[in-house]
Design an enzyme around this catalytic site. Structure first.
Site, mmCIF file in Angstrom:
data_model
loop_
_atom_site.group_PDB
_atom_site.id
_atom_site.type_symbol
_atom_site.label_atom_id
_atom_site.label_comp_id
_atom_site.label_asym_id
_atom_site.label_seq_id
_atom_site.Cartn_x
_atom_site.Cartn_y
_atom_site.Cartn_z
ATOM 1 N N ASP A 1 0.815 -1.210 0.000
ATOM 2 C CA ASP A 1 0.000 0.000 0.000
ATOM 3 C C ASP A 1 0.849 1.260 0.000
ATOM 4 O OD1 ASP A 1 -2.302 -1.546 0.079
ATOM 5 O OD2 ASP A 1 -2.411 -1.516 2.256
ATOM 6 N N SER B 1 -2.026 -10.410 3.507
ATOM 7 C CA SER B 1 -1.799 -9.129 4.149
ATOM 8 C C SER B 1 -1.253 -9.414 5.538
ATOM 9 C CB SER B 1 -3.109 -8.334 4.242
ATOM 10 O OG SER B 1 -2.916 -7.148 4.971
#
Length: 406
Positions: A19, A181
């Site tokens: 991200d 993640s």
């Protein structure tokens, strides 16, 4: 897309992960940001930080800070939460939850130092972290703007993020074949996404990066002692350690013996359920040992009341309200209860199991003379009759009053 406000200088919560790797160029493309200041809070991520400074600058940041917050994280966030026995929904040891406030606090401090216009984070619009970051900013620097790309940009998935990065020659630490993640710090490692999104799927053995599975753990149990002073762990087997050293040592002991693996479906703050697998070896040991010592050193009323405090404390931490008056007030209560939580706990680890097998304290409220089933000279059994008569009087009166009526 609507016209965006222009910013001169933005402080970014930077991890070097997928991200935040693409957020630096995105901020420049979207807002015309001149200076992106990348700030990474080191709360014990380990090798994740290798080369992070160079990577941030190579991706377009004008400056980068790698801030060592690990000891402060343990002493000011982890230990107060552990002293409260706070576990979200009875099991989650809040590894990500209480790491966000300390990182956001440092972001605010640096934003003020460099004269930034806004703070940016890479938390998604579905997750809890967006709340944790932003509530901290609102509590400590309400004048700063907050930029949350996941709530703005056109990217809809991690696969699209990877494509965005590849188009700009930005290296990322995941690929489409291994797309978990993860969040790591000295307290835990979490895994979400990919095949874990189906709660029916058992976690694969190669998922674990810290702990051995119970099947892989030694066939011999591991014994050791932990000494506490006023609710704070200070030594293992009589050897004193700093907070970072102590948690690191317990992580090693727990991981070797398959302790601290939790597979949870939890209720996110934003309303949905999510599934995560956590590796939390040292944390599970400390929570178990601390709670056991409290059974010996806290009186009944305090201990029972504290159980409710633990639930509320955990909710506040999970919901990102570390810097709120209630959490601070509850911490003051908890600190008062810990004045006698001093003593030694003998622990036994075996193939994923973690339990205490011995307790002692100079503040022990346990009296063998009173508790014994053998003969004693301090307890009059006849006293119980009057106590039971008075204790049961409301039940007796009600039964007589309603006799033959219901």
């Amino acid at each position: 897309m609507e016209t965006k406000k222009q910013y001169n200088k933005v402080v970014l919560a930077y991890s070097g992960g997928l991200d935040t790797s693409i957020i630096i160029p995105w901020l420049k493309e979207t807002y015309g940001v001149k200076d992106v200041i990348a700030v990474c809070g080191d709360v014990g991520q380990g090798k994740e930080l290798d080369g992070l400074y160079e990577k941030a600058l190579g991706t377009g940041a004008s400056d980068a800070y790698i801030e060592d917050l690990t000891e402060e994280f343990i002493t000011d966030y982890v230990y107060p939460t552990m002293q409260a026995d706070a576990m979200y929904e009875g099991k989650y040891l809040l590894g990500t939850s209480f790491a966000r406030p300390i990182i956001a606090k440092r972001l605010v401090e640096i934003a003020k130092e460099v004269g930034a216009d806004a703070i940016c984070h890479g938390a998604t619009g579905k997750g809890n972290d967006q709340v944790r970051f932003e509530l901290t900013v609102k509590a400590l620097a309400p004048e700063l703007d907050i930029i949350a790309p996941w709530r703005i940009w056109d990217i809809k998935s991690r696969e699209e993020e990877i494509e965005y990065a590849q188009a700009r020659n930005i290296p990322v630490p995941v690929d489409k074949e291994h797309n978990y993640s993860m969040d790591a710090n000295i307290w835990h490692l979490s895994h979400e996404g990919a095949d874990l999104e189906d709660p029916w799927n058992e976690p694969k053995d190669d998922l674990y990066m810290i702990c051995k599975t119970p099947e892989e753990a030694p066939d011999k149990p591991c014994y050791f002692t932990i000494e506490f002073e006023q609710g704070i762990p200070v030594s293992i087997d009589g050897q004193k350690y700093s907070p970072v050293e102590l948690v690191t040592k317990l992580n090693e002991l727990g991981a070797e013996n398959g302790v601290g693996i939790d597979d949870l479906v939890e209720n996110r703050l934003v309303g949905m359920k999510s599934r995560g697998v956590y590796e939390n070896p040292g944390g599970r040991i400390l929570y178990t040992a601390h709670a056991a010592l409290e059974t010996l050193t806290l009186d009944k009323d305090t201990m029972h009341y504290k159980e409710g405090v633990a639930t509320k404390f955990a909710e506040l931490v999970y919901d990102g309200k570390w810097f709120c008056p209630l959490r601070e007030a509850l911490s003051a209560f908890v600190a008062e209860t810990q004045k006698t939580v001093t003593g030694t706990v003998r622990m036994k680890l075996y193939k994923g199991n973690c339990k205490h097998v011995g307790l002692k304290s100079p503040y022990s409220l346990y009296s063998e003379e009173f508790a014994t089933f053998g003969e004693d000279e301090v307890y009059n059994h006849k006293d119980a009759e009057g106590f039971i008569n008075l204790f049961g009087l409301p039940l007796k009166v009600r039964a007589l009053a309603l006799k033959d009526k219901i």
